[in-house]
Design a protein around this motif. Sequence first.
Motif, PDB file in Angstrom:
ATOM      1  N   GLY A  21     -21.482  23.813  -6.755  1.00  0.00           N
ATOM      2  CA  GLY A  21     -20.312  23.533  -7.580  1.00  0.00           C
ATOM      3  C   GLY A  21     -19.941  24.666  -8.498  1.00  0.00           C
ATOM      4  N   GLY A  22     -20.653  25.803  -8.442  1.00  0.00           N
ATOM      5  CA  GLY A  22     -20.274  26.944  -9.238  1.00  0.00           C
ATOM      6  C   GLY A  22     -19.037  27.583  -8.680  1.00  0.00           C
ATOM      7  N   GLY A  23     -18.502  28.611  -9.341  1.00  0.00           N
ATOM      8  CA  GLY A  23     -17.356  29.260  -8.741  1.00  0.00           C
ATOM      9  C   GLY A  23     -16.487  29.981  -9.724  1.00  0.00           C
ATOM     10  N   GLU A  25     -13.937  29.053 -11.769  1.00  0.00           N
ATOM     11  CA  GLU A  25     -13.228  28.447 -12.882  1.00  0.00           C
ATOM     12  C   GLU A  25     -13.252  29.392 -14.078  1.00  0.00           C
ATOM     13  OE1 GLU A  25     -15.652  27.248 -11.170  1.00  0.00           O
ATOM     14  OE2 GLU A  25     -15.475  25.108 -10.745  1.00  0.00           O
ATOM     15  N   ASP A 249     -20.311  28.239  -2.536  1.00  0.00           N
ATOM     16  CA  ASP A 249     -20.525  27.699  -3.882  1.00  0.00           C
ATOM     17  C   ASP A 249     -19.231  27.569  -4.685  1.00  0.00           C
ATOM     18  OD1 ASP A 249     -20.000  30.360  -4.387  1.00  0.00           O
ATOM     19  OD2 ASP A 249     -21.694  30.657  -5.758  1.00  0.00           O
ATOM     20  N   SER A 251     -16.349  25.658  -6.379  1.00  0.00           N
ATOM     21  CA  SER A 251     -16.438  24.305  -6.905  1.00  0.00           C
ATOM     22  C   SER A 251     -15.653  23.326  -6.034  1.00  0.00           C
ATOM     23  CB  SER A 251     -15.906  24.235  -8.340  1.00  0.00           C
ATOM     24  OG  SER A 251     -14.499  24.130  -8.362  1.00  0.00           O
ATOM     25  N   ARG A 252     -16.133  22.087  -6.016  1.00  0.00           N
ATOM     26  CA  ARG A 252     -15.484  21.069  -5.180  1.00  0.00           C
ATOM     27  C   ARG A 252     -14.053  20.810  -5.624  1.00  0.00           C
ATOM     28  NH1 ARG A 252     -20.800  17.299  -5.560  1.00  0.00           N
ATOM     29  NH2 ARG A 252     -22.228  18.982  -4.992  1.00  0.00           N
ATOM     30  N   ASP A 253     -13.818  20.838  -6.934  1.00  0.00           N
ATOM     31  CA  ASP A 253     -12.462  20.587  -7.424  1.00  0.00           C
ATOM     32  C   ASP A 253     -11.500  21.688  -6.974  1.00  0.00           C
ATOM     33  OD1 ASP A 253     -13.224  18.231  -8.616  1.00  0.00           O
ATOM     34  OD2 ASP A 253     -13.394  19.078 -10.632  1.00  0.00           O
TER      35      ASP A 253
END
Length: 305
Positions: A21-23, A25, A249, A251-253
């Motif tokens: 879920g990192g990334g 953002e 990795d 993020s899912r969002d």
Amino acid sequence: MVPSRRAVLLGSAALAAGCSGGGAEGRELRLATGPQGGPYEVLGERFAAELRRTGLKVRVLRTAASVANLGMLADGRADLGLALADSAEDAVAVRRLPITALARMYMNYVHLVVLRDSPVVAAAGLAGRTVAIGAQGSGTAVTAERVLDVAKLARPVRRVRMELDASFAALRRGEIAGFFWSGGVPTPALEAFARAAPVRLIPLDGLVATLRRAFGPVYEVASVPAGSYRLGLPVSTIGTASYLVCRADLSRDLAFTTTETLFSRRDRLQAPNAPGGRLDKRYAIGTGSVPLHPGAARYYRSVYG
């Protein structure tokens, strides 16, 4: 055998447990595309503009295309990218790079281009000649290498790496017998070249079965319609899809938003022309051995119910 939508989506849901879920953002998303003016760069610029409309910051990176893009995703220099299916599947299944897919996008057609008066009428006629296989770091070069390897030519081909514009010039000067290109139909730059220098496409469909046995079902028979590039008859060749891929990795969002934007704005994207290719949700989840990102899978589940 193509897995069912349910199997694909359940498999991607299982992957979610291992997705960090990192990334990206808090900073801009970096979208790796292709050479300036090429179909990936043009499509990437349009897609970036639509993502920006959602409030995301996006920077388009011009690259040599598929292979370069996959390497940039793997080492963290890019977050999203476009890649040919055969290059992407090799990156995941063979090189084990941490890459996932957001969508299968559209069909690319393998063009093996010669001048209209060339003595080469089949792949076998390339034996002992010089052929441009595409730019360094491009997916075209990966596909071309495989085509020449399975063709089992009587004499070796001298393989040179060139950008498309350089291939045009080299063909006109007689420095190469032909060149490979993978793209939509018609590719505008090739269409313009064919108006100045009449060309033919060499049929390659007879190699599809061998390619599939060697490398899996990323290849299929495709037909370039009559009239394309001033051809009098349709030409059967090799088709392989383009994928929209991302870092595993991401993020899912972000993956969800990116995939949702792809489909909600698809009429504005004007994906490259490709008879039989389509930006369609049911087509999009068919990404072979490249797993769907859990965020993308969540989008498709929301659509399918």
